[in-house]
Design a protein around this motif. Structure first.
Motif, PDB file in Angstrom:
ATOM      1  N   HIS A  90      42.862  17.385  28.935  1.00 45.90           N
ATOM      2  CA  HIS A  90      44.291  17.610  27.566  1.00 45.90           C
ATOM      3  C   HIS A  90      44.896  19.327  28.404  1.00 45.90           C
ATOM      4  N   PRO A  91      46.186  19.244  28.423  1.00 46.34           N
ATOM      5  CA  PRO A  91      46.943  20.138  28.696  1.00 46.34           C
ATOM      6  C   PRO A  91      47.050  21.209  27.324  1.00 46.34           C
ATOM      7  N   ASP A  92      46.365  22.087  27.514  1.00 44.19           N
ATOM      8  CA  ASP A  92      45.807  23.198  25.902  1.00 44.19           C
ATOM      9  C   ASP A  92      46.228  24.642  26.416  1.00 44.19           C
ATOM     10  N   PRO A  93      47.505  25.378  25.822  1.00 42.72           N
ATOM     11  CA  PRO A  93      48.158  26.799  26.084  1.00 42.72           C
ATOM     12  C   PRO A  93      47.478  27.303  25.111  1.00 42.72           C
ATOM     13  N   GLU A  94      46.604  26.996  24.531  1.00 41.12           N
ATOM     14  CA  GLU A  94      45.370  28.355  23.687  1.00 41.12           C
ATOM     15  C   GLU A  94      44.234  27.673  24.773  1.00 41.12           C
ATOM     16  N   ALA A  95      43.968  27.572  25.485  1.00 42.71           N
ATOM     17  CA  ALA A  95      42.078  27.353  26.091  1.00 42.71           C
ATOM     18  C   ALA A  95      42.406  27.839  27.640  1.00 42.71           C
ATOM     19  N   ALA A  96      44.331  27.880  27.488  1.00 42.90           N
ATOM     20  CA  ALA A  96      43.841  28.143  29.249  1.00 42.90           C
ATOM     21  C   ALA A  96      43.708  29.946  29.721  1.00 42.90           C
ATOM     22  N   PRO A  97      43.885  30.440  28.519  1.00 42.50           N
ATOM     23  CA  PRO A  97      44.199  31.989  28.442  1.00 42.50           C
ATOM     24  C   PRO A  97      42.416  32.698  28.677  1.00 42.50           C
ATOM     25  N   PHE A  98      42.011  31.355  27.545  1.00 39.96           N
ATOM     26  CA  PHE A  98      40.156  31.146  27.763  1.00 39.96           C
ATOM     27  C   PHE A  98      39.551  31.041  28.705  1.00 39.96           C
ATOM     28  N   LEU A  99      40.328  29.854  29.294  1.00 39.05           N
ATOM     29  CA  LEU A  99      39.946  29.920  30.673  1.00 39.05           C
ATOM     30  C   LEU A  99      39.652  30.963  31.865  1.00 39.05           C
ATOM     31  N   GLU A 121      39.522  34.657  30.508  1.00 36.45           N
ATOM     32  CA  GLU A 121      38.583  35.515  30.391  1.00 36.45           C
ATOM     33  C   GLU A 121      36.965  35.021  30.823  1.00 36.45           C
ATOM     34  N   THR A 122      37.175  33.355  30.675  1.00 36.56           N
ATOM     35  CA  THR A 122      35.612  33.186  31.046  1.00 36.56           C
ATOM     36  C   THR A 122      35.499  33.208  32.446  1.00 36.56           C
ATOM     37  N   LYS A 123      36.317  33.143  33.936  1.00 36.41           N
ATOM     38  CA  LYS A 123      36.268  33.078  34.992  1.00 36.41           C
ATOM     39  C   LYS A 123      36.270  34.612  35.136  1.00 36.41           C
ATOM     40  N   ARG A 124      36.538  35.280  34.039  1.00 43.32           N
ATOM     41  CA  ARG A 124      36.949  37.448  34.271  1.00 43.32           C
ATOM     42  C   ARG A 124      35.210  37.636  34.601  1.00 43.32           C
ATOM     43  N   ALA A 125      35.005  37.158  33.046  1.00 43.43           N
ATOM     44  CA  ALA A 125      33.320  37.226  33.152  1.00 43.43           C
ATOM     45  C   ALA A 125      31.998  36.355  34.178  1.00 43.43           C
ATOM     46  N   LEU A 126      32.228  35.251  34.363  1.00 44.42           N
ATOM     47  CA  LEU A 126      31.697  34.821  34.955  1.00 44.42           C
ATOM     48  C   LEU A 126      31.256  35.865  36.443  1.00 44.42           C
ATOM     49  N   ARG A 127      32.798  35.918  37.103  1.00 44.65           N
ATOM     50  CA  ARG A 127      32.504  36.816  38.597  1.00 44.65           C
ATOM     51  C   ARG A 127      32.054  37.817  38.190  1.00 44.65           C
ATOM     52  N   GLU A 128      31.988  38.589  37.052  1.00 38.13           N
ATOM     53  CA  GLU A 128      31.651  40.056  36.494  1.00 38.13           C
ATOM     54  C   GLU A 128      30.066  39.902  36.835  1.00 38.13           C
ATOM     55  N   ALA A 129      29.481  38.833  35.527  1.00 38.01           N
ATOM     56  CA  ALA A 129      27.819  38.035  35.692  1.00 38.01           C
ATOM     57  C   ALA A 129      27.522  38.651  37.818  1.00 38.01           C
ATOM     58  N   PHE A 130      28.064  37.614  37.984  1.00 41.79           N
ATOM     59  CA  PHE A 130      27.747  37.272  39.389  1.00 41.79           C
ATOM     60  C   PHE A 130      27.864  38.138  39.905  1.00 41.79           C
ATOM     61  N   VAL A 131      28.726  39.117  39.986  1.00 41.43           N
ATOM     62  CA  VAL A 131      28.326  40.864  40.537  1.00 41.43           C
ATOM     63  C   VAL A 131      27.321  41.142  40.330  1.00 41.43           C
ATOM     64  N   ALA A 132      27.046  41.516  38.833  1.00 49.79           N
ATOM     65  CA  ALA A 132      25.757  42.577  38.716  1.00 49.79           C
ATOM     66  C   ALA A 132      24.455  41.812  39.124  1.00 49.79           C
ATOM     67  N   ALA A 133      24.407  40.168  38.847  1.00 48.02           N
ATOM     68  CA  ALA A 133      23.762  39.879  39.913  1.00 48.02           C
ATOM     69  C   ALA A 133      22.952  40.158  41.468  1.00 48.02           C
ATOM     70  N   LEU A 134      24.347  40.007  42.202  1.00 49.95           N
ATOM     71  CA  LEU A 134      24.177  40.573  43.153  1.00 49.95           C
ATOM     72  C   LEU A 134      24.049  41.823  43.767  1.00 49.95           C
ATOM     73  N   GLU A 135      24.279  42.702  43.036  1.00 51.99           N
ATOM     74  CA  GLU A 135      24.332  44.290  42.578  1.00 51.99           C
ATOM     75  C   GLU A 135      22.379  44.491  42.392  1.00 51.99           C
ATOM     76  N   GLU A 136      22.336  43.790  41.795  1.00 51.41           N
ATOM     77  CA  GLU A 136      20.935  43.806  40.650  1.00 51.41           C
ATOM     78  C   GLU A 136      19.924  43.329  41.734  1.00 51.41           C
ATOM     79  N   LEU A 137      20.214  42.138  42.910  1.00 51.05           N
ATOM     80  CA  LEU A 137      19.295  41.957  43.303  1.00 51.05           C
ATOM     81  C   LEU A 137      19.267  42.140  44.887  1.00 51.05           C
ATOM     82  N   GLY A 138      19.821  42.794  45.013  1.00 53.75           N
ATOM     83  CA  GLY A 138      20.279  44.454  46.547  1.00 53.75           C
ATOM     84  C   GLY A 138      21.003  43.192  47.434  1.00 53.75           C
ATOM     85  N   LEU A 139      22.113  42.269  47.053  1.00 57.63           N
ATOM     86  CA  LEU A 139      22.569  41.561  47.881  1.00 57.63           C
ATOM     87  C   LEU A 139      23.930  41.641  47.803  1.00 57.63           C
ATOM     88  N   PRO A 140      24.961  42.265  49.005  1.00 57.04           N
ATOM     89  CA  PRO A 140      26.032  42.952  49.333  1.00 57.04           C
ATOM     90  C   PRO A 140      27.125  41.851  48.399  1.00 57.04           C
TER      91      PRO A 140
END
Length: 232
Positions: free
Chosen positions: A197-206, A208-227
């Motif tokens: 379903h191509p949806d111009p409203e949902a594309a920016p939300f995707l 935003e979600t990818k950015r939040a996921l990257r940030e959470a991923f980086v934070a988790a690696l740092e907490e675990l002491g991983l590069p």
């Protein structure tokens, strides 16, 4: 806790709420009980019933994931899509919970034996699997490897709780990794939706979600002491 009775009773107690759909906690607790009972089977060294519990956990998990995703602000078209998906997931789960298969599973679970001396060997196998996941994550810190480590960590925690052992370390690590799964699920739901379903409203939300996921991923690696990998 040296036997499975409390969690079998927990599962049975929450089935009516899961069937009614009136409170998301019912489905959540069915999934929790299924996961804990799978860890109990690991301690017994049993393969039998593992596939049955996996099916139960997956069906309940589909409902739970959609309920969690619908708990926040979403683009209109995406919300309508998820509500339809949730309706279908609830129907599928309800069919499973009302089937003769579910009754047979409960009867089998009620007859699980208490843990014996072999339970420590079962825990050792789970801890060995966790160490292997840790080694893979340390060698290649990817989101997939982090999720695999998180799942193995949860299994070890549940097994240790059956044996009355401290799970302070496991619970602390789970707190670090907690937000990753919900974000990963949301990304997957969005990608599937936008593919059909191509949806111009949902594309920016995707994005935003990818950015939040990257940030959470980086934070988790740092907490675990991983590069943190380059380019993340």
């Amino acid at each position: 806790m040296r036997d499975a009775r409390a969690w079998v009773e927990h599962l049975e107690a929450h089935l009516p709420l899961a069937l009614s759909g009136e409170d998301p906690e019912g489905v959540h607790q069915v999934r929790v009980a299924g996961r804990r009972l799978r860890a109990y089977l690991d301690l017994l060294g049993w393969r039998v019933l593992q596939d049955d519990l996996r099916l139960l956990v997956r069906r309940a998990g589909r409902v739970r994931d959609l309920e969690v995703a619908l708990g926040g602000e979403l683009p209109t078209g995406f919300r309508v899509h998820l509500e339809a998906e949730l309706g279908e997931a609830r129907r599928t789960l309800r069919q499973l919970l009302l089937s003769p298969w579910m009754g047979a599973l409960l009867r089998a679970l009620r007859h699980l034996p208490p843990l014996g001396k072999g339970a420590r060997r079962g825990l050792a196998r789970l801890e060995s699997r966790l160490e292997a996941r840790w080694g893979r994550l340390r060698a290649e810190p990817t989101l997939d490897n982090l999720h695999a480590y998180r799942r193995a960590l949860r299994r070890v925690r549940y097994a240790k709780e059956f044996l009355g052992l401290s799970t302070k370390r496991e619970r602390a690590l789970q707190e670090v990794l907690g937000s990753l799964n919900d974000l990963g699920v949301m990304e997957g739901l969005l990608l599937a939706y936008l593919h059909a379903h191509p949806d111009p409203e949902a594309a920016p939300f995707l994005e935003e979600t990818k950015r939040a996921l990257r940030e959470a991923f980086v934070a988790a690696l740092e907490e675990l002491g991983l590069p943190v990998p380059l380019g993340v």
